[in-house]
Design a protein around this motif. Structure first.
Motif, PDB file in Angstrom:
ATOM      1  N   UNK A  86      21.200 -14.187  -5.797  1.00 40.52           N
ATOM      2  CA  UNK A  86      23.027 -14.773  -5.719  1.00 40.52           C
ATOM      3  C   UNK A  86      23.555 -14.049  -6.804  1.00 40.52           C
ATOM      4  N   UNK A  87      22.843 -13.600  -7.923  1.00 43.25           N
ATOM      5  CA  UNK A  87      23.944 -13.157  -9.126  1.00 43.25           C
ATOM      6  C   UNK A  87      22.964 -11.242  -8.936  1.00 43.25           C
ATOM      7  N   UNK A  88      21.939 -10.954  -8.074  1.00 38.04           N
ATOM      8  CA  UNK A  88      21.290  -9.511  -8.096  1.00 38.04           C
ATOM      9  C   UNK A  88      22.902  -8.493  -8.169  1.00 38.04           C
ATOM     10  N   UNK A  89      23.819  -7.723  -8.289  1.00 35.17           N
ATOM     11  CA  UNK A  89      24.201  -6.556  -7.677  1.00 35.17           C
ATOM     12  C   UNK A  89      23.011  -5.712  -6.839  1.00 35.17           C
TER      13      UNK A  89
ATOM     14  N   UNK B 223       1.148  -1.384  -0.063  1.00 37.71           N
ATOM     15  CA  UNK B 223       0.028   0.155  -0.165  1.00 37.71           C
ATOM     16  C   UNK B 223       1.145   1.228  -0.287  1.00 37.71           C
ATOM     17  N   UNK B 224       0.262   2.529  -0.790  1.00 38.43           N
ATOM     18  CA  UNK B 224       1.352   3.303  -1.050  1.00 38.43           C
ATOM     19  C   UNK B 224       2.266   3.184  -1.896  1.00 38.43           C
ATOM     20  N   UNK B 225       1.866   2.231  -2.594  1.00 40.15           N
ATOM     21  CA  UNK B 225       2.966   2.298  -3.865  1.00 40.15           C
ATOM     22  C   UNK B 225       4.543   1.781  -3.295  1.00 40.15           C
ATOM     23  N   UNK B 226       4.367   1.459  -2.468  1.00 42.23           N
ATOM     24  CA  UNK B 226       6.315   0.347  -2.060  1.00 42.23           C
ATOM     25  C   UNK B 226       5.629  -0.478  -2.358  1.00 42.23           C
ATOM     26  N   UNK B 227       7.363  -0.847  -2.764  1.00 43.16           N
ATOM     27  CA  UNK B 227       7.867  -2.069  -3.314  1.00 43.16           C
ATOM     28  C   UNK B 227       7.992  -3.621  -2.267  1.00 43.16           C
ATOM     29  N   UNK B 228       7.621  -5.033  -2.352  1.00 45.45           N
ATOM     30  CA  UNK B 228       7.632  -6.070  -0.979  1.00 45.45           C
ATOM     31  C   UNK B 228       9.046  -5.748  -0.663  1.00 45.45           C
TER      32      UNK B 228
ATOM     33  N   UNK C 198      14.375  -5.144  -5.245  1.00 47.59           N
ATOM     34  CA  UNK C 198      14.117  -4.652  -5.566  1.00 47.59           C
ATOM     35  C   UNK C 198      14.285  -4.362  -6.935  1.00 47.59           C
ATOM     36  N   UNK C 199      13.475  -4.124  -8.065  1.00 49.88           N
ATOM     37  CA  UNK C 199      12.893  -4.682  -9.572  1.00 49.88           C
ATOM     38  C   UNK C 199      14.933  -4.493 -10.040  1.00 49.88           C
TER      39      UNK C 199
END
Length: 440
Positions: free
Chosen positions: A152-155, A141-146, A178-179
């Motif tokens: 493991x590979x995401x910077x 709610x409110x546009x927040x990201x969960x 995050x995306x």
């Protein structure tokens, strides 16, 4: 080589331009991605601009103090590849403002579409070009990201301000999802903290609110309050500060203490008082008391030095009487005696009155400069500040020196600025050539 033009993004405050307040790069500098480029000031905050690419700076927008319009080129960076690339439209992001604890809305350029890394470090392409876009976390709610964990590979991408805040909160940024290819923002960090609040997370070293309390201003505290209020209300203060090289003075003091025998250990204060007594005869307007009701200034021939002393009950000013007749060791003995009596609350009325000029020192706390309040009805107060070591030029050589700022506040009804400055210069002569303190 390609050129990337970083345009000043919309900072999100409805402004049309921002002022350059600091450059962190210059033409010819090599910059890395996320490195700070410049600080831009709006009406509300100073915002840090970071480079979205790595390369060499070939152009900057102007000098400190210049205004740059939103959307105008701020920095041109030469990068790997060919052609001209302009920074895309920026998406507002919450950044820390110049004032601690304040957050302002500022823009950071998002990575160009089609760039970034996918699973296994392979280039990620846009949906519609044969690749499925990385799933976004479901919004709160409110546009927040969960908030959730990175793969493991995401910077982990985040601005220095976000990294610093996460470090203070003891939060691992890798735990915040995050995306893919996007930076972690303050809003993401806030969401993570709220999400985990019910699971036992507590920020370390959190300050606890204290109960309000009312304290009556009585006794010594009331007397200090009344005296200070009367002094500021009736006296037009001005303060003059100058820097003094006390290297030789400190060396001499160390030698004297090394051979003091049964005599008391010397601090800077007795040496300063000797210098004051040597110079005040030429500046009688400073060693004086002003009865403003009678309109009479009494320039005293003898030097009775008030010594501001901090006690458990508050600030007390015992007086070293006839300081001009005492040598440096006698002054040190009297200073120790009066300070002890003040802290034991055993000063007599005679030891608390009749001062003609006051010295106030914060000792090792020191500070860069002070603007002391005059001890009415005196007309001047002197404040030595902390001694620091800094490099200075001596001829063509750079040497280590011990420097101290000396402050003097004066009653402008009685003392002119020229007189105050001239007096400090006279003090400076004695303190920078300390052998004169012992010369006849």
């Amino acid at each position: 080589m390609a050129r990337f033009t970083f345009k000043l993004p919309d900072i999100g405050e409805g402004i049309s331009e921002a002022e350059i307040v600091a450059w962190h790069v210059a033409v010819g500098d090599r910059v890395e991605e996320d490195q700070s480029l410049a600080d831009m000031m709006t009406d509300k905050a100073t915002v840090e601009m970071e480079s979205p690419v790595a390369g060499v700076v070939v152009e900057i927008a102007g000098a400190v103090g210049d205004q740059v319009s939103i959307g105008a080129p701020l920095v041109v960076i030469e990068t790997e590849g060919e052609g001209e690339v302009a920074s895309p439209a920026a998406e507002p992001e919450t950044l820390e403002a110049e004032n601690p604890g304040v957050e302002e809305v500022a823009a950071k350029p998002s990575p160009p579409r089609g760039e970034g890394l996918g699973e296994g470090g392979e280039p990620r392409r846009e949906a519609g070009l044969g690749e499925t876009p990385a799933p976004h976390p479901s919004p709160l709610p409110g546009g927040e990201r969960e908030p959730a964990s990175h793969t493991a590979h995401s910077p982990v991408l985040a601005s220095p301000a976000v990294r610093a805040r996460a470090k203070d909160l003891n939060v691992d940024l890798a735990a915040i999802r995050v995306p893919e290819g996007e930076r972690i923002r303050h809003a993401d960090l806030d969401a993570y903290l709220r999400y985990n609040a019910g699971q036992g997370y507590h920020a370390p070293h959190a300050a606890r609110a204290r109960e309000d309390e009312q304290v009556r201003v009585i006794g010594m505290r009331r007397r200090i309050a009344e005296n200070m209020a009367a002094s500021k209300r009736n006296i037009p203060h001005f303060t003059y500060v100058d820097e003094i090289d006390v290297t030789a003075l400190e060396d001499m003091r160390a030698d004297l203490n090394a051979h003091r025998g049964e005599r008391p250990k010397l601090t800077l204060l007795p040496l300063l008082i000797v210098a004051m007594c040597r110079t005040l005869p030429d500046f009688p307007m400073l060693n004086a008391r002003y009865d403003d009701e009678a309109g009479v200034v009494t320039r005293t021939g003898r030097v009775h030095v008030g010594m501001a002393t901090q006690t458990d009950a508050g600030l007390t000013v015992p007086v070293i009487r006839d300081a001009q007749d005492r040598n440096v060791w006698q002054l040190a003995t009297e200073i120790a005696r009066l300070a002890g009596a003040a802290r034991a609350n055993k000063l007599t009325p005679q030891e608390l009155g009749g001062g003609t000029i006051t010295v106030t020192s914060l000792g090792p706390l020191g500070g860069i400069a002070t603007t002391p309040v005059i001890n009415r009805p005196e007309v001047a107060i002197i404040g030595p500040n902390k001694i620091v070591e800094r490099p200075v030029f001596r001829g063509d050589d750079i040497v280590r020196a011990k420097l101290m700022n000396l402050s003097i506040s004066c009653d402008h009804r009685v003392v002119d600025g020229w007189d105050a400055a001239s007096y400090v210069q006279a003090l400076k002569t004695y303190l920078e050539t300390p052998v004169l303190l012992f010369a006849d």
